[in-house]
Design a protein around this motif. Sequence first.
Motif, PDB file in Angstrom:
ATOM      1  N   LYS A  32       5.544   6.991   9.892  1.00  0.00           N
ATOM      2  CA  LYS A  32       5.785   5.570  10.178  1.00  0.00           C
ATOM      3  C   LYS A  32       4.997   5.113  11.396  1.00  0.00           C
ATOM      4  CE  LYS A  32      10.411   5.346   8.133  1.00  0.00           C
ATOM      5  NZ  LYS A  32      11.839   5.080   8.363  1.00  0.00           N
ATOM      6  N   GLY A  79      -3.512   6.281   1.702  1.00  0.00           N
ATOM      7  CA  GLY A  79      -3.175   4.942   2.173  1.00  0.00           C
ATOM      8  C   GLY A  79      -3.456   4.717   3.643  1.00  0.00           C
ATOM      9  N   PHE A  80      -3.293   5.739   4.462  1.00  0.00           N
ATOM     10  CA  PHE A  80      -3.592   5.588   5.885  1.00  0.00           C
ATOM     11  C   PHE A  80      -5.072   5.257   6.094  1.00  0.00           C
ATOM     12  CE2 PHE A  80       0.141   8.592   6.742  1.00  0.00           C
ATOM     13  CZ  PHE A  80       0.986   7.545   7.071  1.00  0.00           C
ATOM     14  N   SER A  89       6.313   3.961   0.884  1.00  0.00           N
ATOM     15  CA  SER A  89       6.011   5.384   0.778  1.00  0.00           C
ATOM     16  C   SER A  89       7.274   6.229   0.740  1.00  0.00           C
ATOM     17  CB  SER A  89       5.153   5.819   1.974  1.00  0.00           C
ATOM     18  OG  SER A  89       4.864   7.201   1.921  1.00  0.00           O
ATOM     19  N   ILE A 123       3.353  -1.169   3.929  1.00  0.00           N
ATOM     20  CA  ILE A 123       3.301   0.184   3.385  1.00  0.00           C
ATOM     21  C   ILE A 123       4.613   0.499   2.671  1.00  0.00           C
ATOM     22  CG2 ILE A 123       3.309   2.634   4.007  1.00  0.00           C
ATOM     23  CD1 ILE A 123       1.289   2.031   6.172  1.00  0.00           C
ATOM     24  N   TYR A 137       6.835  -1.203   7.048  1.00  0.00           N
ATOM     25  CA  TYR A 137       6.854   0.098   6.371  1.00  0.00           C
ATOM     26  C   TYR A 137       8.179   0.221   5.630  1.00  0.00           C
ATOM     27  CZ  TYR A 137       5.566   5.122   6.063  1.00  0.00           C
ATOM     28  OH  TYR A 137       5.187   6.377   5.648  1.00  0.00           O
ATOM     29  N   CYS A 176      -5.639   1.660   5.052  1.00  0.00           N
ATOM     30  CA  CYS A 176      -5.122   0.761   6.075  1.00  0.00           C
ATOM     31  C   CYS A 176      -6.102   0.637   7.227  1.00  0.00           C
ATOM     32  CB  CYS A 176      -3.769   1.274   6.566  1.00  0.00           C
ATOM     33  SG  CYS A 176      -2.929   0.188   7.742  1.00  0.00           S
ATOM     34  N   ALA A 197      -0.512  -1.405  10.131  1.00  0.00           N
ATOM     35  CA  ALA A 197       0.448  -1.917   9.148  1.00  0.00           C
ATOM     36  C   ALA A 197       1.421  -2.872   9.808  1.00  0.00           C
ATOM     37  CB  ALA A 197       1.212  -0.758   8.497  1.00  0.00           C
ATOM     38  N   GLY A 235       1.404   4.702  10.545  1.00  0.00           N
ATOM     39  CA  GLY A 235       1.163   3.460   9.816  1.00  0.00           C
ATOM     40  C   GLY A 235       1.042   2.267  10.748  1.00  0.00           C
ATOM     41  N   LEU A 277       0.819  -1.211   0.000  1.00  0.00           N
ATOM     42  CA  LEU A 277       0.000   0.000   0.000  1.00  0.00           C
ATOM     43  C   LEU A 277       0.854   1.263   0.000  1.00  0.00           C
ATOM     44  CD1 LEU A 277      -2.875   1.224   0.366  1.00  0.00           C
ATOM     45  CD2 LEU A 277      -2.560   0.900   2.838  1.00  0.00           C
ATOM     46  N   ASP A 278       0.683   2.088  -1.033  1.00  0.00           N
ATOM     47  CA  ASP A 278       1.290   3.417  -1.033  1.00  0.00           C
ATOM     48  C   ASP A 278       0.437   4.343  -0.173  1.00  0.00           C
ATOM     49  OD1 ASP A 278       2.935   5.542  -1.646  1.00  0.00           O
ATOM     50  OD2 ASP A 278       1.982   5.961  -3.568  1.00  0.00           O
ATOM     51  N   ILE A 279       1.028   5.399   0.361  1.00  0.00           N
ATOM     52  CA  ILE A 279       0.297   6.340   1.207  1.00  0.00           C
ATOM     53  C   ILE A 279      -0.314   7.464   0.391  1.00  0.00           C
ATOM     54  CG2 ILE A 279       0.503   8.037   3.060  1.00  0.00           C
ATOM     55  CD1 ILE A 279       0.519   5.099   3.934  1.00  0.00           C
TER      56      ILE A 279
END
Length: 226
Positions: free
Chosen positions: A87, A60-61, A79, A77, A98, A64, A95, A90, A51-53
């Motif tokens: 971080k 993305g947050f 990013s 993640i 990361y 998530c 997540a 996430g 998952l990109d943010i």
Amino acid sequence: MYDILLVEDQEDLADLLSIFIEKEGYTVIRAASGEEALSRLEENDIKLLILDITLPGMDGFAVCSQVRIVKSLPILIISARVGKEDKLNGFYLGADDYMEKPVDPDLLIAKIRSLMQRAYSPLTKKQMIVGGDITLDVQAHKVYKNGKVMELNGKEYELLLLLMQNQGKTLHKEYIFNQIWGADSFSENQTLTVHIKMLRSKIEDNPKSPTHIKTVWGVGYCYEEV
């Protein structure tokens, strides 16, 4: 069923990452926005989410957070947002790992393998573990307290599994962190402390005075059956 859902709005990067991942034998389905990612997850059986943010629309947050409400699949993640707060956010949202962009393909594959093994290895799916009023069904990937199912995210489940597999033993913080997150992750104390706090809030009758997950000051944590 697909092994991996790759959520990345930069088409060139998504193409490149898909090539590396598929060369390792994984099947990949893609999404270019948060909304599309949630739709893909609803329509398909996915084992792991990359998952990109920074995404168009829902970031993305938010994705998530939404995924963690209904699924326990591993979330990685990736990013360009590499600040400490990003971080930590996430990890707070559930997540499992990361990675910073630009992504090293070899490291990405290593992380995918590690997350897949932790989540789906048949060696970890063969028994019921009981510790007082907590029962962990390893095969079903579920946790019960007095017979009532508890909603844990992926890392909370892995953490509880590790502690319950070693009931009565004090596990050093460094050992726990390396087993759950890997030695190359960025913030041992904060990440582990946050997840211990979240786990206690879900399984303990009084999280401020825990009876199961005990802190052994200066060393680590110990699960007690009670």
